[in-house]
Motif scaffolding. Structure first.
Motif, PDB file in Angstrom:
ATOM      1  N   LEU A  18       0.809  -1.226   0.000  1.00  0.00           N
ATOM      2  CA  LEU A  18       0.000   0.000   0.000  1.00  0.00           C
ATOM      3  C   LEU A  18       0.838   1.269   0.000  1.00  0.00           C
ATOM      4  CD1 LEU A  18      -2.548  -0.757   2.886  1.00  0.00           C
ATOM      5  CD2 LEU A  18      -2.728  -1.371   0.496  1.00  0.00           C
ATOM      6  N   GLY A  76      -6.278   9.407  -4.035  1.00  0.00           N
ATOM      7  CA  GLY A  76      -6.472   9.323  -2.581  1.00  0.00           C
ATOM      8  C   GLY A  76      -7.628  10.250  -2.247  1.00  0.00           C
ATOM      9  N   THR A 112     -10.723  14.349   5.583  1.00  0.00           N
ATOM     10  CA  THR A 112     -10.854  15.239   4.430  1.00  0.00           C
ATOM     11  C   THR A 112     -12.036  16.170   4.645  1.00  0.00           C
ATOM     12  OG1 THR A 112     -11.049  15.315   2.008  1.00  0.00           O
ATOM     13  CG2 THR A 112     -12.303  13.585   3.118  1.00  0.00           C
ATOM     14  N   ASN A 149      -5.017   1.193  -6.413  1.00  0.00           N
ATOM     15  CA  ASN A 149      -3.841   1.390  -5.577  1.00  0.00           C
ATOM     16  C   ASN A 149      -2.879   2.324  -6.315  1.00  0.00           C
ATOM     17  OD1 ASN A 149      -1.544   1.169  -4.047  1.00  0.00           O
ATOM     18  ND2 ASN A 149      -1.634  -1.068  -3.896  1.00  0.00           N
ATOM     19  N   LEU A 150      -2.481   3.423  -5.699  1.00  0.00           N
ATOM     20  CA  LEU A 150      -1.607   4.390  -6.358  1.00  0.00           C
ATOM     21  C   LEU A 150      -0.232   3.794  -6.682  1.00  0.00           C
ATOM     22  CD1 LEU A 150      -2.421   7.613  -4.315  1.00  0.00           C
ATOM     23  CD2 LEU A 150      -3.387   6.846  -6.479  1.00  0.00           C
ATOM     24  N   ARG A 171      -3.255  14.985  -2.487  1.00  0.00           N
ATOM     25  CA  ARG A 171      -2.984  15.822  -1.315  1.00  0.00           C
ATOM     26  C   ARG A 171      -3.222  15.026  -0.032  1.00  0.00           C
ATOM     27  NH1 ARG A 171      -5.840  21.369  -1.977  1.00  0.00           N
ATOM     28  NH2 ARG A 171      -7.721  20.104  -1.813  1.00  0.00           N
ATOM     29  N   ASN A 172      -2.270  15.142   0.880  1.00  0.00           N
ATOM     30  CA  ASN A 172      -2.379  14.487   2.184  1.00  0.00           C
ATOM     31  C   ASN A 172      -2.443  12.961   2.072  1.00  0.00           C
ATOM     32  OD1 ASN A 172      -2.624  17.136   3.585  1.00  0.00           O
ATOM     33  ND2 ASN A 172      -4.468  17.236   2.318  1.00  0.00           N
ATOM     34  N   ARG A 215     -10.567  22.059   1.058  1.00  0.00           N
ATOM     35  CA  ARG A 215      -9.347  21.927   1.868  1.00  0.00           C
ATOM     36  C   ARG A 215      -8.195  22.652   1.155  1.00  0.00           C
ATOM     37  NH1 ARG A 215      -7.232  16.149   4.267  1.00  0.00           N
ATOM     38  NH2 ARG A 215      -5.934  17.030   5.883  1.00  0.00           N
ATOM     39  N   ASP A 233      -9.297   5.695  -4.868  1.00  0.00           N
ATOM     40  CA  ASP A 233      -8.866   5.412  -3.490  1.00  0.00           C
ATOM     41  C   ASP A 233      -8.785   3.898  -3.322  1.00  0.00           C
ATOM     42  OD1 ASP A 233      -8.864   7.416  -0.797  1.00  0.00           O
ATOM     43  OD2 ASP A 233      -8.924   5.254  -0.384  1.00  0.00           O
ATOM     44  N   ASN A 281      -5.803   6.767   6.990  1.00  0.00           N
ATOM     45  CA  ASN A 281      -6.384   7.977   7.578  1.00  0.00           C
ATOM     46  C   ASN A 281      -7.218   8.631   6.465  1.00  0.00           C
ATOM     47  OD1 ASN A 281      -6.885  10.648   8.173  1.00  0.00           O
ATOM     48  ND2 ASN A 281      -4.960  10.963   9.240  1.00  0.00           N
ATOM     49  N   ASN A 282      -8.515   8.769   6.698  1.00  0.00           N
ATOM     50  CA  ASN A 282      -9.407   9.255   5.637  1.00  0.00           C
ATOM     51  C   ASN A 282      -9.867  10.693   5.847  1.00  0.00           C
ATOM     52  OD1 ASN A 282     -10.516   6.049   6.221  1.00  0.00           O
ATOM     53  ND2 ASN A 282      -9.642   6.579   4.248  1.00  0.00           N
TER      54      ASN A 282
END
Ligand SMILES: C[S@@+](CC[C@H](N)C(=O)[O-])C[C@H]1O[C@@H](n2cnc3c(N)ncnc32)[C@H](O)[C@@H]1O
Length: 282
Positions: free
Chosen positions: A24, A119, A81, A205-206, A224-225, A85, A151, A78-79
């Motif tokens: 991941l 993401g 958002t 999956n990135l 971002r993030n 933002r 995501d 961690n989701n």
């Protein structure tokens, strides 16, 4: 039923940590061993496994490993958002990038615009982009606009597709825009159909976006993030994957605490007041 607590040995944590980072990109901090053991105890119980070594082997080799990853991912990600933002960056997108993109497209006789939220979590960023594009007035209805959210966590993607948010998600958004693009539904706010027209969500999956974004080309990617949770070598791999989805001159937005300054990439930083964005080299 009480779930028996099984301790996770240091070596077992190391194996799981390595496997999660490879699969991941996420780095599990060393202090999280007991917390992780607590979250996974009921899975060991349900799978009738006696130790975290057995769980590691299950995750790596069993025919049920894909389904198990889908259960595991929400426990690790961690989701966090919300709508609008990092406003300074979004202003750069609206005021600098979108007009430049429109000019470039028209000069080539093209009327397509493709944005990717990598993401995307529960969809707030994707719908913010749709609101921003509509408000910019740059792209009328004869443009083919698509904003894709990707995501790895299936649970947040379900929420994104549902498009139903508590008022807390809008603390950084202009209330007038919220009224325009969302409608009250019970004690929540629902996305209006106009925001659905351009938007879609895919699971992927990135680290290996190939299957989910096959043939994709994106004028603008926002990631971002997300990279903040990745090891440096994984950041490079993910950014190389983005580069394969972009042409020279295309744009990449990272979170304000994420930077490519220590990574060799095909992107150049562009500095604006309160925001840095990246552009792929010509
Ligand atoms: C903190 S949220 C960021 C949401 C949004 N981009 C923002 O800035 O508000 C991070 C998201 O990245 C997703 N993520 C983490 N690792 C991923 C991976 N390898 N592939 C795809 N998504 C991933 C998580 O599931 C999570 O929803």
């Amino acid at each position: 039923m009480m779930v028996e607590k099984i301790a996770m040995q240091a070596e077992e944590f190391r194996l799981l940590k390595e496997h999660v980072a490879e699969s991941l990109g996420l780095v599990l901090e060393d202090g999280t061993r007991n917390n992780l053991a607590g979250k996974l105890c009921h899975r060991l119980e349900e799978l009738r496994l006696k130790s975290f070594t057995e769980y590691y082997c299950y995750l790596k080799f069993s025919p049920g490993r894909d389904a198990e990853w889908q259960r595991l991912v929400p426990l690790l990600t961690n989701n966090e958002t919300y709508f609008y933002r990092e406003a300074a960056q979004l202003s750069v997108l609206a005021q600098e990038v979108l007009p430049a993109l429109k000019e470039r497209k028209l000069a080539r006789g093209e009327r397509t615009v493709r944005l990717l939220s990598a993401g995307c979590s529960s969809g707030e960023e994707v719908y913010t982009l749709a609101m921003l594009l509509l408000e910019s007035g740059c792209f009328s209805w004869d443009w083919d606009v698509r904003i894709t959210g990707i995501d790895i966590d299936p649970r947040v993607l379900d929420a994104a597709r549902q498009g139903l948010y508590t008022r807390r998600a809008f603390w950084a958004a202009d209330p007038e825009l919220v009224r325009r693009y969302l409608k009250p539904q019970g004690d929540k706010l629902a996305i209006r159909p106009i925001l659905r027209k351009w938007t879609s969500f895919v699971r992927g999956n990135l680290l290996e976006p190939g299957d989910s974004l096959v043939g994709g080309r994106f004028d603008v990617i926002l990631c971002r993030n997300v990279l903040i949770y990745f090891a440096e070598e994984t950041v490079k791999r993910v950014v190389d994957n983005f580069s394969a989805l972009q042409a020279p001159g295309d744009y990449l937005f990272l979170g304000h605490s994420e930077s490519l300054s220590r990574t060799e990439t095909p992107y150049l930083p562009l500095r604006f007041p309160g925001a840095i964005i990246y552009q792929k080299r010509e």
